[in-house]
Design a protein around this motif. Structure first.
Motif, PDB file in Angstrom:
ATOM      1  N   GLN A   1      -6.260   1.384  -7.180  1.00 42.91           N
ATOM      2  CA  GLN A   1      -6.102   2.563  -6.340  1.00 42.91           C
ATOM      3  C   GLN A   1      -7.450   2.982  -5.788  1.00 42.91           C
ATOM      4  O   GLN A   1      -8.500   2.500  -6.209  1.00 42.91           O
ATOM      5  CB  GLN A   1      -5.461   3.713  -7.111  1.00 42.91           C
TER       6      GLN A   1
ATOM      7  N   THR B   1      -9.024   6.119  -0.357  1.00 41.65           N
ATOM      8  CA  THR B   1      -8.633   5.710   0.985  1.00 41.65           C
ATOM      9  C   THR B   1      -7.946   4.353   0.891  1.00 41.65           C
ATOM     10  O   THR B   1      -8.033   3.670  -0.135  1.00 41.65           O
ATOM     11  CB  THR B   1      -9.853   5.578   1.912  1.00 41.65           C
ATOM     12  N   ARG B   2      -7.277   3.950   1.978  1.00 44.55           N
ATOM     13  CA  ARG B   2      -6.655   2.618   1.999  1.00 44.55           C
ATOM     14  C   ARG B   2      -7.711   1.539   1.818  1.00 44.55           C
ATOM     15  O   ARG B   2      -7.507   0.582   1.067  1.00 44.55           O
ATOM     16  CB  ARG B   2      -5.905   2.396   3.306  1.00 44.55           C
TER      17      ARG B   2
ATOM     18  N   TRP C   1      -4.435   6.353  -2.753  1.00 42.44           N
ATOM     19  CA  TRP C   1      -3.756   5.150  -2.272  1.00 42.44           C
ATOM     20  C   TRP C   1      -3.664   4.137  -3.393  1.00 42.44           C
ATOM     21  O   TRP C   1      -4.625   3.925  -4.132  1.00 42.44           O
ATOM     22  CB  TRP C   1      -4.519   4.548  -1.098  1.00 42.44           C
ATOM     23  N   SER C   2      -2.507   3.505  -3.525  1.00 43.01           N
ATOM     24  CA  SER C   2      -2.295   2.429  -4.491  1.00 43.01           C
ATOM     25  C   SER C   2      -2.126   1.132  -3.715  1.00 43.01           C
ATOM     26  O   SER C   2      -1.475   1.106  -2.677  1.00 43.01           O
ATOM     27  CB  SER C   2      -1.031   2.681  -5.306  1.00 43.01           C
TER      28      SER C   2
ATOM     29  N   ALA D   1      -8.852   1.377  -1.779  1.00 45.02           N
ATOM     30  CA  ALA D   1      -7.814   0.776  -2.621  1.00 45.02           C
ATOM     31  C   ALA D   1      -7.790  -0.738  -2.451  1.00 45.02           C
ATOM     32  O   ALA D   1      -7.671  -1.475  -3.429  1.00 45.02           O
ATOM     33  CB  ALA D   1      -6.449   1.372  -2.281  1.00 45.02           C
TER      34      ALA D   1
ATOM     35  N   LEU E   1       0.854  -1.188   0.000  1.00 48.67           N
ATOM     36  CA  LEU E   1       0.000   0.000   0.000  1.00 48.67           C
ATOM     37  C   LEU E   1       0.887   1.235   0.000  1.00 48.67           C
ATOM     38  O   LEU E   1       1.824   1.324   0.790  1.00 48.67           O
ATOM     39  CB  LEU E   1      -0.874   0.042   1.249  1.00 48.67           C
ATOM     40  N   THR E   2       0.589   2.176  -0.901  1.00 49.29           N
ATOM     41  CA  THR E   2       1.378   3.393  -1.009  1.00 49.29           C
ATOM     42  C   THR E   2       0.435   4.573  -1.195  1.00 49.29           C
ATOM     43  O   THR E   2      -0.498   4.510  -1.993  1.00 49.29           O
ATOM     44  CB  THR E   2       2.321   3.321  -2.229  1.00 49.29           C
ATOM     45  N   GLU E   3       0.716   5.654  -0.463  1.00 49.78           N
ATOM     46  CA  GLU E   3      -0.066   6.882  -0.651  1.00 49.78           C
ATOM     47  C   GLU E   3       0.749   7.862  -1.478  1.00 49.78           C
ATOM     48  O   GLU E   3       1.911   8.148  -1.170  1.00 49.78           O
ATOM     49  CB  GLU E   3      -0.419   7.516   0.688  1.00 49.78           C
TER      50      GLU E   3
END
Length: 89
Positions: A34, A37-38, A22-23, A41, A13-15
């Motif tokens: 994506q 939000t987490r 979020w990806s 995603a 998880l990457t912002e």
């Protein structure tokens, strides 16, 4: 305690600092999604994995490709990494 039905996946998880999006990348399946939000995603990633595995959805037809402006004779069936800056394969 784990059960046989428990599934473990390696997910990154990457912002994005600029967009705040979020990806989520499923490392084993090699697919990504994506969301704003987490949670979004991850939910989107679950859908992408199911589509990738053929558990949901319908196969893309030549007619679909033409509708999207893609020439079916030029479209490759080869799996390719997405052309996005945050995906490092």
């Amino acid at each position: 305690m784990s059960t046989e039905s428990e599934v473990r996946r390696k997910i990154t998880l990457t912002e994005d600092e600029e967009t705040g999006l979020w990806s989520a990348v499923d490392e084993e399946e090699g697919v990504a999604s994506q969301g704003e939000t987490r949670v979004e995603a991850l939910e989107n990633l679950d859908e992408v994995v199911a589509l990738h595995k053929g558990e949901i959805g319908e196969p893309v037809t030549d007619e679909d490709l033409r509708e999207w402006g893609i020439d079916p004779d030029e479209a490759s069936d080869e799996v390719q990494e997405p052309d996005v800056p945050w995906f490092d394969g």
